[in-house]
Design an enzyme around this catalytic site. Structure first.
Site, short mmCIF file in Angstrom:
data_model
loop_
_atom_site.label_atom_id
_atom_site.label_comp_id
_atom_site.label_asym_id
_atom_site.label_seq_id
_atom_site.Cartn_x
_atom_site.Cartn_y
_atom_site.Cartn_z
N HIS A 19 6.63 -2.72 10.62
CA HIS A 19 7.13 -2.23 9.33
C HIS A 19 5.98 -2.03 8.34
CE1 HIS A 19 10.21 -1.81 6.13
NE2 HIS A 19 9.27 -2.36 5.37
N GLU A 20 5.17 -3.08 8.18
CA GLU A 20 4.06 -2.99 7.23
C GLU A 20 2.99 -2.00 7.70
OE1 GLU A 20 4.15 -4.26 4.31
OE2 GLU A 20 6.02 -5.32 4.67
N HIS A 23 3.90 1.42 6.46
CA HIS A 23 3.45 1.63 5.08
C HIS A 23 1.95 1.89 5.03
CE1 HIS A 23 7.30 0.65 3.42
NE2 HIS A 23 7.26 -0.64 3.74
#
Length: 341
Positions: A19-20, A23
């Protein structure tokens, strides 16, 4: 129990990292300055500066973050998040959830490709004295709908029948190339040892051969089915059709992970796919402090052609974050209560 805890930590660590990392990749591609990319929380046990970004591993494997310049406040840096054009900021915000969805899809592709056959929605045969057959369902029928909900994969059939309360459902099937409505298809019930009743699925479905086309088609439908189930579950919570007993946090998930691992690797990976798709969908909800809440503010900014004051947005996200933490605490205590009782 220790093995279950470690497996759960690994699953969540991978999901959060992906997820990170989404980003991070989109921020780099968009020219946004990333000050730190961290795996884990708490004090850092490893740090390395490369270019403008500090890469770190922190002691507690329970999260991670991608810290961008100007993410939560103003900045004079032309490469700050707050100074990027609005569509780039939108892309950065949704990239984490998109990576979670892609991870879930990839896991489902791998599980499906490793299977002997792909389960279809077409009825192959019936048990002896099958109630559904007596109600009009036939071998060769492709099940398209149950109680008005589209059936994409075999799990949708199981879910719709599991949620049924009276053993009678309305179906739409494809028979000889034509859609046929089958009202009031009946199923029998069996009584469990604890006195509850379980609907008996009295038919089997056709298995399709493993081909590249079948694997991709099934994986897309399966991923969409899991994503839809997340929305259905959330709607059930809001409408009261589901309760706190149906929720599980990280503590409760250790038991679920242990059960999946005891069945086999494919079951464990399928659970991981379900969790990461769940995380992706949940993060896109327009709830303050989540990516979806931030996206909502950016959409408003794009419509108004000017941003909402950062301090106002910060207050909203702070309240949302506090409510999410409160929910996590309640769910955690409930998980512990279920484990000890």
């Amino acid at each position: 129990m220790l093995v279950n805890i470690l497996l759960t930590l690994v699953i969540f660590l991978v999901i959060i990292f992906i997820h990170e990392f989404g980003h991070f990749l989109m921020a780099k591609w968009s020219g946004v300055r990333v000050n730190e990319f961290a795996l884990g929380m708490g004090p850092a046990i490893f740090r390395r500066q490369k270019g403008e970004t500090l890469y770190s591993i922190r002691i507690f494997p329970i999260g991670g973050f991608c810290s961008m310049e100007g993410e939560d406040a103003g900045s004079e840096d032309p490469h700050a998040f707050c100074n990027a054009v609005v569509w780039k900021r939108m892309a950065v915000v949704v990239a984490g959830a998109v990576m979670n969805l892609l991870l879930g899809f990839g896991l489902i592709v791998g599980i499906t490709a490793a299977s002997d056959v792909i389960t279809s929605n077409t009825v192959a045969s019936f048990s002896e004295n099958a109630s559904s057959q007596a109600s009009g369902l036939q071998a060769g029928d492709e099940i398209l709908e149950i109680n008005g909900r589209s059936i994409w994969v075999e799990n949708d059939i199981a879910y719709q029948l599991l949620m049924d309360t009276d053993g009678v459902v309305d179906m739409v099937v494809r028979r000889n190339g034509e859609k046929v409505e089958l009202p009031e298809v009946a199923f029998a019930y069996q009584e469990d040892e604890n006195g509850s009743h379980t609907l008996i699925v009295d038919f089997k479905v056709v298995g399709e051969p493993i081909t590249i086309g079948n694997v991709l088609s099934y994986s897309i439908r399966k991923s969409a089915s899991v994503a839809r189930l997340v929305w259905i579950s959330l709607l059930d919570l809001v409408t009261g059709n589901a309760s706190l007993n149906d929720l599980a946090g990280p503590i409760g998930m250790t038991q679920v992970v242990g059960q999946a691992a005891s069945v086999g690797v494919s079951s464990l990976l399928l659970l991981a796919a379900f969790i990461t798709i769940n995380v992706g969908i949940f993060n896109l909800l327009p709830i303050p402090a989540l990516d979806g809440g931030r996206l909502l503010f950016l959409i408003v900014e794009a419509i108004r052609r000017k941003p909402i004051k950062p301090e106002y947005e910060g207050y909203v996200h702070m309240v949302g974050f506090a409510l999410l933490i409160l929910l996590m605490i309640v769910v955690a205590f409930h998980d512990i209560w279920r484990l000890v009782t």
